[in-house]
Motif scaffolding. Structure first.
Motif, mmCIF file in Angstrom:
data_model
loop_
_atom_site.group_PDB
_atom_site.id
_atom_site.type_symbol
_atom_site.label_atom_id
_atom_site.label_comp_id
_atom_site.label_asym_id
_atom_site.label_seq_id
_atom_site.Cartn_x
_atom_site.Cartn_y
_atom_site.Cartn_z
ATOM 1 N N LEU A 14 0.837 -1.213 0.000
ATOM 2 C CA LEU A 14 0.000 0.000 0.000
ATOM 3 C C LEU A 14 0.866 1.255 0.000
ATOM 4 N N VAL A 15 1.897 1.232 0.866
ATOM 5 C CA VAL A 15 2.784 2.404 0.951
ATOM 6 C C VAL A 15 3.503 2.615 -0.381
ATOM 7 N N LEU A 16 3.960 1.501 -0.988
ATOM 8 C CA LEU A 16 4.642 1.628 -2.277
ATOM 9 C C LEU A 16 3.695 2.174 -3.344
ATOM 10 N N GLY A 17 2.443 1.736 -3.299
ATOM 11 C CA GLY A 17 1.451 2.235 -4.255
ATOM 12 C C GLY A 17 1.282 3.744 -4.143
ATOM 13 N N ILE A 18 1.127 4.212 -2.888
ATOM 14 C CA ILE A 18 1.018 5.660 -2.664
ATOM 15 C C ILE A 18 2.323 6.336 -3.085
ATOM 16 N N GLY A 19 3.432 5.669 -2.764
ATOM 17 C CA GLY A 19 4.746 6.219 -3.111
ATOM 18 C C GLY A 19 4.913 6.404 -4.609
ATOM 19 N N ALA A 20 4.409 5.447 -5.393
ATOM 20 C CA ALA A 20 4.556 5.543 -6.851
ATOM 21 C C ALA A 20 3.847 6.790 -7.372
#
Lengths: 436, 267
Positions: free
Chosen positions: B42-48
């Motif tokens: 989830l964090v990586l998704g937001i990060g992208a």
């Protein structure tokens, strides 16, 4: 005044007791109208009647709207309202009228109808030159200066004021957020509304190399002598680089890249547009024709130019040559690529424009200032804003239009806004208060 | 980085967010590893998506807050962030699914209607107020948008006679924070307008609708405060008043009264 207002809206209704079924505006159990405590039905009836009264006054006055009196009447009114409301509150706080006016059904009814008026304001084009007769007579063509809106706003302020007083006396620290929000809104609306009549706003057309002027032009083109004079020393525009593009005179459009934008011309730019690969070999931000060729210059007459190599990615044809934006006196230089496709530089867009002014005021020594959009300058109660210039003449405009604004109530409005900002931060931090 | 890469980043964001949700559902006492993996995804998704915004900002050399599509980008981003925070705070996995679809809808609109992201920024927008004004508004819009989703979900629960007290308390938190930011956005706008034009309020159609949005949420807050038990009505109000916000955000572009507005988005 308050009791007069109350009697005004109460009298015709008191004889009109009606059994009201549990309709949409009435929250709670069915009860007879005008049996205390008043709920939503009574409050909506009162507020709607107030609106009808406003529309009636507006219609009788022929849709003339209301003129808010200026200083010092508005100041007396604001102080008077504050004092009278406080005294009324202190003296009659246990009476039903105060409980009613500081209660939630009164508040919700007035916010709902206030929202309806703002909604009309948001849907109906305002201040048209020739509004339809119905809109003019009802005041709906100029809602913000109409009687119904004024009366509603006044009633809104009375309710808001009593709500704030209820929590202010006696003062408790835990009510601070509530008070900031409610008193802040009260002060902001009151000062902004009544102070608007003391706001003065003029536009000044200043030309380079002309002598100082104190001539302000009002919105209705009335001329006004200002208590200070301005002289334009210098007006300047800093432009973005022009965008480079291929214009198709067949379609009347630019051929766009994948990003749907055109790139800024700059040295060593390489880009693909349509079937062409473009390379800017040389970019001159300020160029001028000398001996039949474009050369760099420091002269004010200079304009952007670029030497470009265009290569067709299909046929490998190449075209090399100069293009320029031209100036107000000189045509732009295009480069014909193929058929109806021409390579050109667009008119550059302004990045920043600013004026250097000298301010003369009374016997004080003249003051040199610089203003630009978002960076006004205040002199003796007047704020000077950079507004416009002659856009046909682009960066060669010798005209700078400045707006001068005097807004003596601003500190009061800003105090209200500051309270609201503090109240919003409090609300952000604390969230919902626990209900007592 | 320019808009050409938007579909790639948007898809990456949606996939990572979706995988994160799946992992969180799969996670159990026996399969503990899936919970941190889900959070990471989830964090990586937001990060992208945030990486895309940062790179776009750098590329165009101005805050990407000028066009409607650019505001939709921020809106989707804040929705995904708020969804994740709500999950962390309240543990609602189902809510992440709703948020993913909702934010995904706005990302899809941006994909279908790519806009020109000009590098130029007109002088009126070059102000220290520009970024805070838009950011607080976008966070507020996202929070209030989520509160209206909760309103709709609350109505759904209402008609199935399920408990909804926890849901309305969640909505309270969102509305209070969202409303305080709405206030800040409105006032920042007023202060900025004074700086730019010499008027803090001109009843320009955008201002009028922004004020109207503020008023309808004011009505909701007062109604909720004084009739805490009338939860069903509150869900209805929450679901409906969001329409006013949407008109203020982009609906006014289509209103006859707004044709001369100084606030219509660049196309």
């Amino acid at each position: 005044m308050l009791s007069f207002l109350l009697s005004l809206i109460n009298k015709p209704l008191k004889h009109n007791l009606v059994e009201l079924q549990n309709d949409t505006t009435s929250v709670g159990n069915t009860k007879r109208l005008w049996v205390q405590p008043w709920k939503y039905a009574e409050n909506f009836i009162i507020t709607i009647n107030l609106l009808i009264l406003g529309f009636a006054i507006e219609a009788i006055s022929g849709g003339a709207g209301i003129n808010i009196p200026g200083f010092p009447v508005n100041l007396y009114f604001i102080i008077g309202l504050g004092v009278v409301m406080t005294l009324v509150y202190v003296k009659f706080r246990d009476k039903y009228v105060i409980k009613w006016l500081s209660g939630i059904p009164a508040a919700i009814s007035v916010i709902v109808l206030y929202s309806v008026m703002v909604l009309l304001l948001g849907f109906i084009p305002q201040d048209m030159a020739q509004p339809p007769v119905f809109l003019k007579i009802s005041g709906l063509a100029h809602v913000k200066s109409s009687w119904p809106f004024f009366l509603l706003q006044f009633y809104f302020l009375i309710i808001l004021g009593f709500v704030a007083l209820k929590r202010a006396i006696p003062f408790k620290v835990k009510n601070i957020g509530f008070l900031l929000n409610h008193f802040g809104l009260w002060l902001t609306i009151l000062a902004a509304g009544l102070g608007s009549s003391d706001q003065q706003r003029f536009s000044m057309n200043l030309y380079e190399n002309e002598k100082q002027s104190n001539l302000g032009i009002a919105e209705n083109n009335d001329k006004y002598e200002l208590p200070f004079s301005l002289k334009l020393l210098d007006f300047n525009i800093i432009e973005y680089n022009p965008k480079i593009g291929i214009f198709d005179i067949g379609t009347g459009r630019f051929i766009m890249g994948k990003a749907k934008t055109l790139p800024f011309a700059e040295s060593n730019l390489e880009t693909n547009l349509g079937d062409w690969h473009l390379k800017v070999l040389k970019y001159l931000p300020q160029a001028i024709y000398k001996g039949g060729a474009l050369v760099p210059t420091d002269s004010i007459a200079g304009y952007p130019a670029a030497l470009v190599l265009a290569k067709n990615t299909i046929s490998n044809d190449t075209v090399r040559g100069w293009i320029s934006t031209g100036s107000i006196n000189l045509h732009p230089d295009y480069l014909k690529l193929k058929g109806k496709e021409y390579l050109m530089l667009n008119t550059p867009e302004p990045k920043k424009f600013y004026s250097k002014l000298v301010v003369f005021k009374g016997s004080a020594p003249p003051d040199t200032i610089q203003i630009e959009v978002n960076k006004p300058h205040t002199v003796a109660g007047w704020t000077i804003y950079q507004s416009a210039y002659n856009s046909d003449m682009r960066k060669w405009s010798n005209l700078s239009v400045v707006d001068v604004v005097s807004d003596p109530w601003l500190p009061v409005v800003y105090t209200g806004i500051f309270f609201l900002l503090a109240g919003a931060l409090y609300m952000f931090w604390i969230g919902k208060d626990k209900k007592e | 980085m320019n808009w050409i890469y938007f579909p790639l980043y948007a898809l990456l964001t949606a996939c990572l967010y979706a995988i994160g949700i799946v992992f969180l559902y799969v996670a159990s006492d026996k399969r503990k590893i899936f919970k941190p993996l889900g959070n990471l995804s989830l964090v990586l998704g937001i990060g992208a998506l945030s990486l895309f915004i940062v790179l776009l900002w750098v590329n165009i050399g101005r805050p990407p807050m000028r066009t409607l599509g650019e505001t939709r980008l921020w809106y989707s981003f804040f929705n995904l962030v708020i969804g994740y925070i709500i999950y962390l705070r309240w543990g609602y996995k189902w809510f992440l699914i709703i948020i993913l679809f909702y934010a995904g809808m706005f990302l899809t609109i941006n994909y279908i209607h790519p806009e020109a992201h000009e590098k130029t920024l007109m002088p009126a927008l070059q102000s220290p107020w520009f970024v805070p004004h838009v950011i607080v508004y976008m966070i507020s819009y996202a929070l209030l948008g989520v509160s209206s989703l909760i309103g709709i979900y609350g109505l759904f629960l209402e008609y199935r006679n399920k408990s909804k007290n926890e849901i309305i308390k969640l909505a309270d938190n969102l509305v209070y924070i969202g409303f305080s930011l709405l206030t800040l956005g409105l006032l920042f706008g007023a202060l900025w307008a004074k700086e730019a034009w010499g008027n803090y309020w001109t009843w320009d159609p955008k201002e009028t609708w922004a004020f109207l949005t503020w008023l309808v949420y004011l009505i909701y807050i007062h109604f909720r405060y004084f009739h805490p038990s009338r939860v069903k009505t509150q869900f209805w109000i929450l679901s409906v008043i969001y329409v006013v916000l949407l008109i203020a955000w982009f609906g006014i572009n289509y209103l006859p009264s707004a044709q001369n507005s100084v606030h219509v988005y660049a196309q």
